[in-house]
Design an enzyme around this catalytic site. Structure first.
Site, PDB file in Angstrom:
ATOM      1  N   ASP A   1       0.853  -1.189   0.000  1.00  0.00           N
ATOM      2  CA  ASP A   1       0.000   0.000   0.000  1.00  0.00           C
ATOM      3  C   ASP A   1       0.890   1.240   0.000  1.00  0.00           C
ATOM      4  O   ASP A   1       1.789   1.373   0.828  1.00  0.00           O
ATOM      5  CB  ASP A   1      -0.888  -0.013   1.246  1.00  0.00           C
ATOM      6  CG  ASP A   1      -2.036   0.979   1.165  1.00  0.00           C
ATOM      7  OD1 ASP A   1      -2.209   1.600   0.101  1.00  0.00           O
ATOM      8  OD2 ASP A   1      -2.759   1.121   2.165  1.00  0.00           O
TER       9      ASP A   1
ATOM     10  N   ASP B   1      -3.421   2.379  -5.870  1.00  0.00           N
ATOM     11  CA  ASP B   1      -2.186   2.435  -5.085  1.00  0.00           C
ATOM     12  C   ASP B   1      -2.000   1.281  -4.106  1.00  0.00           C
ATOM     13  O   ASP B   1      -1.174   1.362  -3.205  1.00  0.00           O
ATOM     14  CB  ASP B   1      -2.123   3.760  -4.314  1.00  0.00           C
ATOM     15  CG  ASP B   1      -3.179   3.861  -3.225  1.00  0.00           C
ATOM     16  OD1 ASP B   1      -4.249   3.247  -3.375  1.00  0.00           O
ATOM     17  OD2 ASP B   1      -2.929   4.552  -2.220  1.00  0.00           O
ATOM     18  N   GLU B   2      -2.732   0.192  -4.284  1.00  0.00           N
ATOM     19  CA  GLU B   2      -2.540  -0.945  -3.393  1.00  0.00           C
ATOM     20  C   GLU B   2      -2.915  -2.244  -4.099  1.00  0.00           C
ATOM     21  O   GLU B   2      -3.724  -2.264  -5.020  1.00  0.00           O
ATOM     22  CB  GLU B   2      -3.345  -0.792  -2.103  1.00  0.00           C
ATOM     23  CG  GLU B   2      -4.847  -0.761  -2.320  1.00  0.00           C
ATOM     24  CD  GLU B   2      -5.622  -0.735  -1.006  1.00  0.00           C
ATOM     25  OE1 GLU B   2      -5.255  -1.471  -0.072  1.00  0.00           O
ATOM     26  OE2 GLU B   2      -6.613   0.012  -0.936  1.00  0.00           O
TER      27      GLU B   2
END
Length: 394
Positions: A10, A104-105
């Site tokens: 993350d 983003d993860e």
């Protein structure tokens, strides 16, 4: 017992971190990404801003009161999607088992990469080094035998950390956490459980399942299983997105057709860039309008030839807007969405009788190449420039 080979990676304050690459003078300062308008919300906040109580999705008006010294940066979604694509390429070079959760993860199962790259902890450190060296941002990595525990681990080691929870330690670790750590237990559910004397994950595990079901309904079994560390879900490689789109809420309701057309063009470009970066084409274009009374209307149209061009998407969006006829009230929100997606490589693009269609596609692909080399802020459609005003990031 399952191997401890699942990673949850993350990024830390992703949008802010991307912005700080070109604004290093703001490092260590409270920074908020979002539009400074009454109806806008916080998209991302630096940890310095979070320390004052600012949170993602919080109304900007509240965030600015809580942190009046914060530097507000308008979002650049194109830049974020470009960095996200590079991030996913790093993950894909580690393992084929990558399950993105957002820009983003992602979850990664690195069991098949251990012989080549070392232990899961070694791989976690490798990913963090590469993300920092190649993208200029930081990542936090949780390592566990289940997706649920891996995600908790990444959250607990933020920012810029790494935490491994071995399979045999999962239950003791979980039972040390507050009940809100469980997926599906939000603030209201936590209050209900607290009135029953259930305040920790250990308390949930010790509560008879029928009692939980009586209070939580069908989700009671889900919560109870998680409290026991039971999460058999494998890491599932990314499925094709069903749709890609963008929308914008106006700071003031508008009935101005010129403003609506301008925003449709902007949203069409954001949507088209995501389509091309994902290697996808759309067979359907949809328009979304939300009026001042919060009523929402959507219209869609299937095109003869799949598209990934902003201009072609925009043309359909304008036609859909005009098909609504005279509007009875002003518009609060407008959105554009590309639907019925299919991989570009599996689709044979038919040449249109109007050569301008292919000219637009070629021009936008050229813009993509320029942006890749010089940065996404280099070029902007002239119609999106305010008269006499340079680009916001110039």
């Amino acid at each position: 017992m399952r191997r401890t080979s699942i990673l949850h990676v993350d990024m830390d304050a992703f949008f802010v971190s991307v912005e700080l690459r070109s604004r290093p003078d703001l490092r260590g300062k409270p920074v908020i990404v979002g539009f400074p308008a009454e109806r806008s919300v916080v998209l991302s906040a630096s940890y310095e801003a979070r320390a004052t109580g600012v949170k993602s999705a919080m109304p900007m008006s509240i965030a600015m009161r809580r942190c009046p010294s914060a530097v507000i940066i308008n979002p650049r979604h194109t830049e974020y999607y470009e960095v996200s694509a590079q991030l996913m390429e790093i993950f894909a070079s580690i393992t084929d088992l990558v399950e993105p959760l957002s820009v983003d993860e992602a979850f990664l199962d690195v069991g098949g990469a251990i012989r080549r790259l070392g232990s899961p902890m070694d791989i976690g450190h490798l990913i963090r080094r590469r993300v920092h060296a190649e993208l200029g941002i930081t990542a936090s990595v949780g390592i566990a035998s289940t997706k649920f525990v891996a995600k908790i681990a990444s959250t607990r080691c933020k920012p810029d950390g790494i935490l491994q929870i071995d399979a045999e330690d999962s239950i003791p670790y979980l039972h040390s956490l507050p009940v809100g750590a469980l997926w599906g237990v939000g603030g209201k559910t936590a209050e209900v459980l607290s009135r029953m004397g259930i305040r920790t994950v250990a308390d949930v595990a010790a509560t008879p399942l029928p009692s939980l079901k009586k209070v939580l309904g069908a989700s009671g079994e889900h919560v109870h299983r998680l409290s026991m560390g039971i999460d058999p879900r494998p890491v599932t490689p990314a499925r094709l997105e069903k749709s890609i789109g963008a929308e914008e809420t106006f700071s003031v309701d508008t009935a101005d057709d010129a403003l609506l057309h301008r925003e449709l063009l902007r949203l069409s470009h954001r949507t088209a860039i995501r389509l091309r970066s994902s290697g996808m084409l759309a067979r359907t274009v949809a328009l979304k309008l939300r009026y001042s009374d919060f009523s929402t209307v959507t219209r869609s149209r299937t095109v003869h030839t799949p598209v990934d061009s902003a201009q072609l998407i925009y043309q359909v969006a304008v036609q859909l807007l005009e098909s609504l006829g005279t509007r009875s009230m002003s518009v609060r929100l407008v959105g554009v969405r590309a639907e019925q997606l299919e991989p570009a490589g599996q689709t044979s693009l038919q040449l249109s009788l109007d050569r301008r269609d292919d000219n637009w596609r070629a021009a936008e692909q050229a813009l993509d190449r320029v942006s890749e080399r010089f940065g996404s802020k280099t070029l902007l459609p002239a119609r999106l420039l305010e008269p006499g005003k340079p680009p916001a990031d110039s």
